[in-house]
Design a protein around this motif. Structure first.
Motif, PDB file in Angstrom:
ATOM      1  N   GLY A  93      27.063 -38.476  21.911  1.00 42.62           N
ATOM      2  CA  GLY A  93      25.661 -38.561  21.510  1.00 42.62           C
ATOM      3  C   GLY A  93      24.894 -37.263  21.672  1.00 42.62           C
ATOM      4  N   LYS A  96      26.689 -33.374  18.164  1.00 43.96           N
ATOM      5  CA  LYS A  96      27.730 -32.537  17.547  1.00 43.96           C
ATOM      6  C   LYS A  96      27.923 -32.898  16.069  1.00 43.96           C
ATOM      7  CE  LYS A  96      30.867 -33.938  20.531  1.00 43.96           C
ATOM      8  NZ  LYS A  96      30.071 -34.792  21.439  1.00 43.96           N
ATOM      9  N   SER A  97      28.138 -34.188  15.809  1.00 48.78           N
ATOM     10  CA  SER A  97      28.415 -34.595  14.424  1.00 48.78           C
ATOM     11  C   SER A  97      27.210 -34.358  13.527  1.00 48.78           C
ATOM     12  CB  SER A  97      28.811 -36.073  14.366  1.00 48.78           C
ATOM     13  OG  SER A  97      29.991 -36.275  15.091  1.00 48.78           O
ATOM     14  N   THR A  98      26.021 -34.588  14.052  1.00 54.00           N
ATOM     15  CA  THR A  98      24.811 -34.345  13.248  1.00 54.00           C
ATOM     16  C   THR A  98      24.726 -32.865  12.889  1.00 54.00           C
ATOM     17  OG1 THR A  98      23.728 -36.138  14.457  1.00 54.00           O
ATOM     18  CG2 THR A  98      22.304 -34.676  13.204  1.00 54.00           C
TER      19      THR A  98
HETATM   20  N1  LIG Z   1      22.289 -42.182  11.037  1.00 52.71           N
HETATM   21  C1  LIG Z   1      21.831 -42.315  12.288  1.00 52.71           C
HETATM   22  N2  LIG Z   1      20.862 -43.208  12.569  1.00 52.71           N
HETATM   23  C2  LIG Z   1      20.360 -43.331  13.817  1.00 52.71           C
HETATM   24  N3  LIG Z   1      20.777 -42.597  14.872  1.00 52.71           N
HETATM   25  C3  LIG Z   1      21.758 -41.704  14.644  1.00 52.71           C
HETATM   26  C4  LIG Z   1      22.335 -41.521  13.348  1.00 52.71           C
HETATM   27  N4  LIG Z   1      23.287 -40.553  13.454  1.00 52.71           N
HETATM   28  C5  LIG Z   1      23.300 -40.165  14.731  1.00 52.71           C
HETATM   29  N5  LIG Z   1      22.396 -40.849  15.452  1.00 52.71           N
HETATM   30  C6  LIG Z   1      22.097 -40.696  16.884  1.00 52.71           C
HETATM   31  O1  LIG Z   1      21.881 -39.318  17.122  1.00 52.71           O
HETATM   32  C7  LIG Z   1      22.447 -38.933  18.364  1.00 52.71           C
HETATM   33  C8  LIG Z   1      23.463 -37.826  18.149  1.00 52.71           C
HETATM   34  O2  LIG Z   1      24.568 -38.386  17.445  1.00 52.71           O
HETATM   35  P1  LIG Z   1      25.852 -37.537  17.055  1.00 52.71           P
HETATM   36  O3  LIG Z   1      26.770 -38.435  16.317  1.00 52.71           O
HETATM   37  O4  LIG Z   1      25.427 -36.288  16.381  1.00 52.71           O
HETATM   38  O5  LIG Z   1      26.449 -37.168  18.498  1.00 52.71           O
HETATM   39  P2  LIG Z   1      27.908 -36.619  18.901  1.00 52.71           P
HETATM   40  O6  LIG Z   1      27.678 -35.519  19.868  1.00 52.71           O
HETATM   41  O7  LIG Z   1      28.670 -36.295  17.676  1.00 52.71           O
HETATM   42  O8  LIG Z   1      28.526 -37.871  19.637  1.00 52.71           O
HETATM   43  P3  LIG Z   1      30.081 -38.339  19.793  1.00 52.71           P
HETATM   44  O9  LIG Z   1      30.747 -37.331  20.674  1.00 52.71           O
HETATM   45  O10 LIG Z   1      29.941 -39.666  20.458  1.00 52.71           O
HETATM   46  O11 LIG Z   1      30.659 -38.416  18.414  1.00 52.71           O
HETATM   47  C9  LIG Z   1      23.035 -40.187  18.973  1.00 52.71           C
HETATM   48  O12 LIG Z   1      22.079 -40.751  19.842  1.00 52.71           O
HETATM   49  C10 LIG Z   1      23.256 -41.075  17.773  1.00 52.71           C
HETATM   50  O13 LIG Z   1      23.203 -42.444  18.138  1.00 52.71           O
END
Ligand SMILES: Nc1ncnc2c1ncn2[C@@H]1O[C@H](COP(=O)(O)OP(=O)(O)OP(=O)(O)O)[C@@H](O)[C@H]1O
Length: 346
Positions: A93, A96-98
């Motif tokens: 969370g 990273k993916s965003t």
């Molecule tokens: N489309 C969306 N709608 C609502 N919240 C989102 C959406 N995409 C991401 N989030 C939220 O934004 C935050 C960052 O998410 P993200 O997927 O970028 O994290 P991450 O570092 O890739 O996590 P992980 O290691 O679990 O994959 C999280 O709280 C996630 O729930």
């Protein structure tokens, strides 16, 4: 452009609707997007040291189903130069993916800018300069490995199936049905597909998920070779040993912000010192009262703590009746936990 992503709707929505005139979407689980004439723009040669990715003060929020606002990325900035191998590291969370989605042009920042090879992220993907490998999804189960390669290679005139399969270590799997491939083998297939457009920038989201130790080692040897050939690599991973071994640089993110951006060694030094662990009686944690003390984790009856002054922390734990005290130099895991955990004063 080839996108291999489980973010089906996202890619479809953005690319399928905004680029309809220029792109066709062959939708069979993998997003294969190319211009209708099959005209892949030739990729300019990247110059080592030039900026490949420039992320400047980007922020991105989402609304949850319950209409709550989630600040996924908050004012993030970094530059990645051509030829660098950079790890994006952070707890679940962290954003990273965003961030990766914005670098791919799959989504846009609410504020701030992302430039890839000095242009719009989508243009870099369009021209084949950027290719991405996601951790899951995007393969047709009934096709063989070779058939899968052929379909995508047809979108990239001049690409060499044999070379890409060999570099990804899947030559021996050519006739195997995708559904019969292990998670790690499928991942290597995604990697081979991503190599087809001969990208300058490879973005890998947890690429070794599902691979055993040997497969991971082989995979990273190939990635190293790709980096040595001048490609820029950005990867997100949860395996800290991979970061330690393969990344030139680590961008550590927490709650949508960059909290460290350096070599793994430097991050270890910054978060420096030793981890102090002990068996503590209940309530001891609240009584430590030593500034800068961080709780790393509590596991198997032991409490793991960090303070830049590990001697002072050790003395304090002794005063408080801590038993079985151990002081060990920290690994990257410890540094990661220290930098992403909260202080005991919080
Ligand atoms: N489309 C969306 N709608 C609502 N919240 C989102 C959406 N995409 C991401 N989030 C939220 O934004 C935050 C960052 O998410 P993200 O997927 O970028 O994290 P991450 O570092 O890739 O996590 P992980 O290691 O679990 O994959 C999280 O709280 C996630 O729930």
């Amino acid at each position: 452009m080839t996108f291999i992503t489980p973010r089906h709707d996202e890619a479809h929505r953005i690319l399928g609707t905004t680029c309809q005139r220029r792109f066709s979407v062959i939708d069979w689980g993998v997003q294969h997007l190319t211009d209708p004439e099959g005209d892949i723009m030739s990729a300019p040669v990247s110059v080592p040291g030039q900026a490949a990715i420039e992320v400047d003060s980007i922020s991105k929020s989402f609304r949850t189903a319950g209409d709550e606002r989630v600040d996924a990325v908050r004012g993030m900035s970094f530059t990645i130069r051509s030829g660098e191998v950079v790890a994006l590291l952070g707890p679940n969370g962290a954003g990273k993916s965003t961030t990766i989605d914005m670098i791919l042009g799959l989504t846009h920042p609410d504020s701030g800018t992302v430039r890839v090879f000095d242009g719009a992220p989508l243009d870099a993907s369009r021209s084949g300069r950027t290719a991405a490998v996601a951790q899951s999804g995007g393969l047709l189960a009934e096709n063989t490995v070779q058939q899968t390669m052929r379909v995508i290679a047809a979108l990239h005139p001049g690409s060499s199936i044999g070379s890409c399969m060999s570099r990804a270590g899947i030559t021996d799997l050519a006739d195997r049905q995708v559904s019969k491939c292990s998670g790690g083998e499928q991942q290597r297939l995604r990697f081979a597909l991503a190599l087809l457009p001969d990208p300058d920038l490879l973005i890998l989201d947890e690429p070794t998920a599902g691979m055993d130790v040997r497969a991971r080692r082989d995979f990273w040897r190939e990635i190293r070779a790709e980096a040595q050939a001048g490609r820029t690599i950005l990867f997100a991973t949860h395996y800290l040993d991979e970061v330690d071994e393969f990344a030139d640089r680590v961008i550590l993110i927490k709650e949508g912000r960059v909290i460290a951006d350096d070599t793994a060694d430097a991050i270890r030094t910054t978060a420096g010192g030793c981890t102090v662990s002990a068996e503590l009686t209940p309530g001891t944690l609240d009584r430590i009262g030593l500034a800068g003390t961080r709780l790393l984790e509590e596991r198997s009856g032991r409490t793991y703590l960090h303070n830049p002054d590990s001697d002072a922390l050790t003395r304090r734990l002794l005063e408080l009746g801590g038993r079985g005290i151990r002081v060990v130099p920290r690994s990257l895991d410890d540094a990661f936990l220290a930098l992403t955990s909260t202080t005991t004063e919080n």
